[in-house]
Design a protein around this motif. Structure first.
Motif, mmCIF file in Angstrom:
data_model
loop_
_atom_site.group_PDB
_atom_site.id
_atom_site.type_symbol
_atom_site.label_atom_id
_atom_site.label_comp_id
_atom_site.label_asym_id
_atom_site.label_seq_id
_atom_site.Cartn_x
_atom_site.Cartn_y
_atom_site.Cartn_z
ATOM 1 N N LEU A 46 0.832 -1.189 0.000
ATOM 2 C CA LEU A 46 0.000 0.000 0.000
ATOM 3 C C LEU A 46 0.872 1.246 0.000
ATOM 4 C CD1 LEU A 46 -2.792 1.428 0.355
ATOM 5 C CD2 LEU A 46 -2.363 1.287 2.825
ATOM 6 N N VAL A 47 0.542 2.178 -0.871
ATOM 7 C CA VAL A 47 1.206 3.481 -0.876
ATOM 8 C C VAL A 47 0.347 4.502 -0.134
ATOM 9 C CG1 VAL A 47 2.085 5.349 -2.315
ATOM 10 C CG2 VAL A 47 2.354 2.971 -3.062
ATOM 11 N N ALA A 48 -0.892 4.613 -0.560
ATOM 12 C CA ALA A 48 -1.809 5.572 0.061
ATOM 13 C C ALA A 48 -3.240 5.188 -0.288
ATOM 14 C CB ALA A 48 -1.525 7.000 -0.414
ATOM 15 N N ALA A 49 -4.156 5.550 0.584
ATOM 16 C CA ALA A 49 -5.567 5.274 0.345
ATOM 17 C C ALA A 49 -6.400 6.421 0.896
ATOM 18 C CB ALA A 49 -5.987 3.957 0.985
ATOM 19 N N ILE A 50 -7.590 6.574 0.334
ATOM 20 C CA ILE A 50 -8.490 7.638 0.773
ATOM 21 C C ILE A 50 -9.921 7.127 0.699
ATOM 22 C CG2 ILE A 50 -8.517 8.653 -1.561
ATOM 23 C CD1 ILE A 50 -8.814 11.416 -0.175
ATOM 24 N N THR A 51 -10.664 7.344 1.764
ATOM 25 C CA THR A 51 -12.059 6.921 1.784
ATOM 26 C C THR A 51 -12.929 7.941 1.065
ATOM 27 O OG1 THR A 51 -12.631 8.067 3.832
ATOM 28 C CG2 THR A 51 -11.640 5.870 4.040
ATOM 29 N N SER A 52 -14.148 7.547 0.804
ATOM 30 C CA SER A 52 -15.067 8.471 0.146
ATOM 31 C C SER A 52 -15.372 9.663 1.043
ATOM 32 C CB SER A 52 -16.360 7.751 -0.243
ATOM 33 O OG SER A 52 -16.855 6.960 0.817
ATOM 34 N N GLY A 53 -15.115 9.524 2.345
ATOM 35 C CA GLY A 53 -15.292 10.634 3.267
ATOM 36 C C GLY A 53 -14.057 11.496 3.416
ATOM 37 N N GLY A 54 -12.967 11.109 2.741
ATOM 38 C CA GLY A 54 -11.767 11.933 2.750
ATOM 39 C C GLY A 54 -10.701 11.525 3.757
ATOM 40 N N ARG A 55 -10.918 10.416 4.456
ATOM 41 C CA ARG A 55 -9.902 9.963 5.406
ATOM 42 C C ARG A 55 -8.757 9.304 4.632
ATOM 43 N NH1 ARG A 55 -11.049 6.000 10.612
ATOM 44 N NH2 ARG A 55 -8.912 5.975 11.419
ATOM 45 N N THR A 56 -7.521 9.681 4.990
ATOM 46 C CA THR A 56 -6.363 9.188 4.249
ATOM 47 C C THR A 56 -5.462 8.303 5.103
ATOM 48 O OG1 THR A 56 -5.092 11.172 4.803
ATOM 49 C CG2 THR A 56 -6.320 11.191 2.730
ATOM 50 N N ASN A 57 -4.693 7.487 4.413
ATOM 51 C CA ASN A 57 -3.730 6.599 5.050
ATOM 52 C C ASN A 57 -2.527 6.503 4.127
ATOM 53 O OD1 ASN A 57 -2.666 4.652 6.835
ATOM 54 N ND2 ASN A 57 -3.470 2.984 5.580
ATOM 55 N N TYR A 58 -1.319 6.633 4.700
ATOM 56 C CA TYR A 58 -0.108 6.613 3.899
ATOM 57 C C TYR A 58 0.887 5.589 4.449
ATOM 58 C CZ TYR A 58 -1.537 11.136 1.951
ATOM 59 O OH TYR A 58 -2.214 12.160 1.323
ATOM 60 N N ALA A 59 1.658 5.023 3.557
ATOM 61 C CA ALA A 59 2.806 4.234 3.984
ATOM 62 C C ALA A 59 3.822 5.188 4.607
ATOM 63 C CB ALA A 59 3.425 3.515 2.787
ATOM 64 N N ASP A 60 4.532 4.717 5.624
ATOM 65 C CA ASP A 60 5.509 5.573 6.292
ATOM 66 C C ASP A 60 6.555 6.094 5.309
ATOM 67 O OD1 ASP A 60 5.617 3.683 9.423
ATOM 68 O OD2 ASP A 60 4.270 5.256 8.727
ATOM 69 N N SER A 61 6.893 5.298 4.326
ATOM 70 C CA SER A 61 7.964 5.662 3.396
ATOM 71 C C SER A 61 7.604 6.838 2.480
ATOM 72 C CB SER A 61 8.342 4.449 2.541
ATOM 73 O OG SER A 61 7.224 3.995 1.794
ATOM 74 N N VAL A 62 6.328 7.168 2.391
ATOM 75 C CA VAL A 62 5.926 8.257 1.489
ATOM 76 C C VAL A 62 5.316 9.449 2.222
ATOM 77 C CG1 VAL A 62 5.509 6.546 -0.326
ATOM 78 C CG2 VAL A 62 3.578 7.438 0.990
ATOM 79 N N LYS A 63 5.147 9.329 3.512
ATOM 80 C CA LYS A 63 4.556 10.438 4.270
ATOM 81 C C LYS A 63 5.381 11.702 4.101
ATOM 82 C CE LYS A 63 2.163 7.802 7.871
ATOM 83 N NZ LYS A 63 2.147 7.407 9.307
ATOM 84 N N GLY A 64 4.694 12.799 3.856
ATOM 85 C CA GLY A 64 5.360 14.078 3.671
ATOM 86 C C GLY A 64 5.814 14.334 2.249
ATOM 87 N N ARG A 65 5.761 13.299 1.404
ATOM 88 C CA ARG A 65 6.186 13.464 0.014
ATOM 89 C C ARG A 65 5.037 13.243 -0.966
ATOM 90 N NH1 ARG A 65 9.693 9.974 -2.150
ATOM 91 N NH2 ARG A 65 9.113 8.223 -0.801
ATOM 92 N N PHE A 66 4.158 12.310 -0.634
ATOM 93 C CA PHE A 66 3.030 11.981 -1.521
ATOM 94 C C PHE A 66 1.735 12.507 -0.917
ATOM 95 C CE2 PHE A 66 4.895 7.853 -3.577
ATOM 96 C CZ PHE A 66 6.043 8.560 -3.917
ATOM 97 N N THR A 67 0.821 12.901 -1.795
ATOM 98 C CA THR A 67 -0.500 13.339 -1.358
ATOM 99 C C THR A 67 -1.562 12.671 -2.216
ATOM 100 O OG1 THR A 67 0.368 15.504 -0.701
ATOM 101 C CG2 THR A 67 -2.014 15.304 -0.981
#
Length: 114
Positions: A46-67
């Motif tokens: 997993l790199v990143a995910a977003i719910t239909s309500g806008g809640r996001t989740n990121y892999a630690d390796s991409v936090k701060g770099r990917f949106t």
């Protein structure tokens, strides 16, 4: 349900890319869209995910770099990738999850040169 991803390519380290993935078909409004990646010889992660309500989740390796972001009206998810590193090189896959059902798009290659 079909997922069409685009936006991959070759970029130098420190550069940026933006991936897009449009979903079509019969899509339940409550869902999670995301991006996974798989490098040669490694498992898909997993790199990143977003719910239909806008809640996001990121892999630690991409936090701060990917949106990750999405446009619910267009059933489209985006991944803005900044400060890319060679270790980000992988095939990136778009995912749509509805309950326990996963839909996958074809991958798009991202290559980061050092």
């Amino acid at each position: 349900v079909q997922l069409q991803a685009s936006g991959g390519g070759l970029v130098q380290a420190g550069g940026s890319l933006r991936l897009s993935c449009a979903a079509s078909g019969s899509i339940f409004s409550i869902n999670t869209m995301g991006w996974y990646r798989q490098a040669p010889g490694k498992q898909r992660e997993l790199v990143a995910a977003i719910t239909s309500g806008g809640r996001t989740n990121y892999a630690d390796s991409v936090k701060g770099r990917f949106t990750i972001s999405r446009d619910n009206g267009k059933n489209t998810v985006y991944l803005q990738m900044n400060s890319l590193k060679p270790e980000d090189t992988a095939v990136y896959y778009c995912n749509l999850r509805v309950g326990s059902i996963d839909y996958w798009g074809g991958g798009t290659q991202v290559t980061v040169s050092s």
